[in-house]
Design an enzyme around this catalytic site. Structure first.
Site, PDB file in Angstrom:
ATOM      1  N   ASP A   1      -9.398  -1.327   5.740  1.00  0.00           N
ATOM      2  CA  ASP A   1      -9.446  -2.619   6.420  1.00  0.00           C
ATOM      3  C   ASP A   1      -8.123  -2.894   7.132  1.00  0.00           C
ATOM      4  O   ASP A   1      -7.991  -3.898   7.806  1.00  0.00           O
ATOM      5  CB  ASP A   1      -9.726  -3.739   5.407  1.00  0.00           C
TER       6      ASP A   1
ATOM      7  N   LYS B   1       0.797  -1.227   0.000  1.00  0.00           N
ATOM      8  CA  LYS B   1       0.000   0.000   0.000  1.00  0.00           C
ATOM      9  C   LYS B   1       0.834   1.283   0.000  1.00  0.00           C
ATOM     10  O   LYS B   1       0.355   2.340  -0.422  1.00  0.00           O
ATOM     11  CB  LYS B   1      -0.937  -0.001   1.203  1.00  0.00           C
TER      12      LYS B   1
END
Length: 393
Positions: free
Chosen positions: A116, A69
């Site tokens: 999440d 990410k």
């Protein structure tokens, strides 16, 4: 019971018209703490499964935050700050962001996001590097340990809500709109909110640039896990910017069987995105997304050849195989979401009952397969239980 599904895309291939630019590589090559992640070749497993190559792009070391990410998050946040500062986003370098006047501007900004786990960790990390701030909300059912990973980065504000992912995104959007210096930095897009998710997608093209330089042969197949779809879309765009249409690998999108909004949208076959209702559950937390991103969906729809789903026991076996490789093959520490693409193709190649699926995908002794291990052991206790305590190998 182990279960996979495979669906051939009902949509026609339509490669986008893209210019050959190197904005992402130029930016990351200017970042002093950037280095490529490893591409780990499972040579002996490939021989055992009668394919030419299985290469795992191990994203667990990306910027030291245990997932991929950071690439999309840092690039998008840099672009946001640059745009505020009046810098040329297309020629952006890290040094420009470190100028005193730009750092002063960044200090006033707060970035808001729902996550999440891994996306929020990437945003908190990027904020710490670029001298700005982040506020993170997580959906109901998120693991406290994932929240703690984020909190530890410059005391980032994190809350686990009582809402599902999509409603948590709405809550964050409303919160951000009340802050005159707030910027929403979400990896899913909707009508009117497309630029920043587009930058996140573009940032993931860095991964493609790396593995195309690392792999021995051009890949014939790539299996990409999808949550909202930003990573898969970024990899697809990265491939299509760097390879001729006839050279592109067969792209398969992989999702948990309990949360498969791309599979559902392909099943419907009308070209539109389709939403999954209710509070969905899967141990593949990073893939627990109920609606395809409006930015990612057309990219995936126009390029993916297949859509697949896998059960959690298939995923667990894939995690264990990567964690306990054949002698001579490198170990890959891959978490629940990270192992999904590998687990899916491993089940197809190793299960003697899935010959039809192997044929349909065109997997044979000439196949050069790439998968992305998108995260490491982001939930260490569950990882240890699956990979070590319940190890089938």
């Amino acid at each position: 019971m182990k279960n996979i599904q495979l669906l051939k895309s009902p949509f026609s291939f339509k490669a986008p018209e893209l210019k050959d630019d190197h904005e992402v590589e130029t930016f990351f090559n200017s970042v002093p703490y950037y280095k490529p992640t490893e591409l780990k070749e499972l040579t002996n497993l490939a021989k055992q499964l009668n394919v030419a190559e299985i290469a795992v792009k191990d994203e667990s070391s990306r910027f030291g935050i245990n997932s991929f990410k950071g690439a999309g998050g840092l690039y998008a946040m840099a672009c946001c700050i640059a745009e505020k500062a009046g810098l040329d986003v297309e020629k952006l370098t890290y040094d420009e962001l470190m100028k005193p006047e730009v750092k002063k501007l960044a200090e006033e900004i707060t970035f808001y996001t729902a996550t999440d786990g891994n996306h929020g960790r990437g945003i908190a990390w990027a904020a710490s590097k670029l001298g700005t701030h982040a506020v993170i909300k997580m959906p109901k059912g998120s693991k406290e340990i994932r929240a703690d990973h984020i909190r530890k980065i410059q005391n980032t504000e994190v809350e686990i809500t009582d809402k599902n992912y999509d409603n948590t995104v709405k809550e964050v959007k409303e919160l951000c709109e009340k802050d005159p210096n707030g910027i929403m930095i979400q990896d899913t897009a909707w009508e009117g909110y497309e630029k920043i998710p587009g930058w996140i997608i573009k940032g993931y093209g860095l991964i493609v640039d790396e593995f195309l330089h690392q792999i021995k042969e051009k890949p014939t197949h790539i299996f990409l896990q999808a949550g909202v779809g930003s990573l898969a879309a970024g990899i697809i765009l990265g491939l299509e910017e760097r390879m001729k249409p006839e050279e592109l690998p067969v792209i398969t999108i992989v999702e948990p069987e309990t949360v498969a909004c791309y599979y559902l949208s392909a099943q419907k076959g009308d070209g539109k995105r389709h939403h999954l209702e209710g509070l969905t559950k899967t141990m593949m937390a990073g893939l627990n997304c109920q609606t395809p991103s409006i930015t990612a969906w057309p990219i995936i729809r126009d390029s993916a050849k297949f859509y697949g789903t896998l059960s959690e026991d298939v995923d667990a076996e894939g995690m264990a195989r990567l964690g306990h490789p054949l002698d001579g093959d490198p170990k890959v520490v891959s978490g629940e979401s990270g192992a999904a693409g590998f687990a899916y193709v491993y089940e197809i190649l190793s299960n003697p009952d899935l010959g039809k699926e192997r044929t349909e995908l065109g997997l044979d002794q000439n196949s050069s397969i790439v998968v992305l291990s998108t995260e490491g052991d982001t939930d260490p206790d569950n990882y240890h239980r699956i990979v070590d305590e319940n190890n089938p190998f």
